[in-house]
Design an enzyme around this catalytic site. Structure first.
Site: not given
Ligand code: GUN
Length: 284
Positions: A119, A96, A52
């Site tokens: 998100d 995350q 990311k």
């Molecule tokens: N863990 C797995 N997929 C995601 C996501 O799209 N966002 C976040 N914050 N954590 C994740």
């Protein structure tokens, strides 16, 4: 044979477009900023977070990765988020998941300012999706909608079957397909006679974390098949929830794993961060 929906190539194309947008914003003195918080030492999460950060850097978005130890108290994490909520140079905040077991993920996610919740997992942003008033869409379903759009796949009036009802994929996916006038059915682990539903799908989205579960005899000839699954075999090889070799013989369009939905997810995070920067700063 089906057309393979190339998420990697589509993603690369879209990221070029976003890089241009970021350049335009820079002329106005705006550099979008994303903060990513990771708690603990989950190796898969560490890879996602690194990717990311790298994706942000490549298109000129400022990113900060905040690493916190496994035993971080929930309150300390929320205090960190509150500091980021106050910062003018940070437009997006992402925690995350999964979090360590002693931390309540809902309390954490809901402490992110809704204007910075890139998100779109918080109560406020989930509610907006229900009402069709969203400014952010969760990245995986957003990426799928973008792929359907870029491959000119019309949703209006189509039988759309979503297999999986998670908060992150299945539920928002169903909402977005409904907003585009699809006739949506959501199936899940307790659905009886699953293939009766999947065989009726014009557009089939599968997100159940079961390697190669969907076989050709579960899919209608000419269906569009979107595979959200990322399952890793012991030898490290990745496979989706759909048996690609079989199903690609009956589908009209299909996403591969890897290289289908996956690459689009981070691309949509970039989109949400740019959107947040525009909303938070352009007229302020
Ligand atoms: N863990 C797995 N997929 C995601 C996501 O799209 N966002 C976040 N914050 N954590 C994740």
């Amino acid at each position: 044979m089906s057309t393979i929906i190339d998420g990697k190539e589509t993603s690369a194309q879209i990221r070029k477009e976003y890089a241009e947008e970021v350049k335009e914003l820079a002329k106005k003195g705006i550099v979008p900023g994303l903060a990513v918080i990771i708690v603990g030492n989950d190796p898969a999460s560490a890879v996602y977070v690194r990717n990311k950060g790298k994706a942000c850097q490549e298109i000129g978005i400022h990113s900060e990765i905040i690493e916190m130890p496994e035993d971080t108290p929930e309150q300390k994490l929320i205090e960190e988020i509150q500091k980021l909520n106050e910062r003018k140079d940070i437009d997006g905040i992402l925690v995350q998941l999964p979090l360590p077991k002693h931390i309540n993920p809902s309390a954490v996610v809901d402490s992110i300012s809704p204007q910075k919740d890139v998100d779109a997992f918080s109560e406020v942003n989930v509610g907006k999706i229900m009402l069709g008033r969203q400014s952010f869409v969760p990245c995986t379903p957003a990426g799928i909608m973008e792929l359907l759009k870029r491959y000119n796949i019309d949703i209006t009036g189509k039988n759309c079957v979503v297999v999986g009802r998670s908060d992150i994929v299945g539920k928002p996916m169903a909402m977005l397909l409904m907003q585009q006038d699809g006739t949506v059915t959501v199936c899940h682990s307790k659905t009886q006679n699953l293939s009766e539903y999947t065989k009726r799908a014009d557009i089939l989205v599968v997100a159940i974390k079961k390697p190669r579960y969907v076989k050709a005899n579960m899919v209608k000839e000419g269906a569009v098949v979107i595979d959200v699954g990322i399952n890793r075999f012991e030898n490290g090889k990745l496979t989706g929830d759909v048996d690609f070799d079989e199903v690609s013989k009956v589908a009209s369009y299909i996403t591969p794993v890897p290289g289908g939905v996956g690459p689009m997810t981070i691309t949509m995070l970039l989109k949400n961060t740019i959107t947040a920067a525009r909303q938070n700063r352009e007229n302020n």
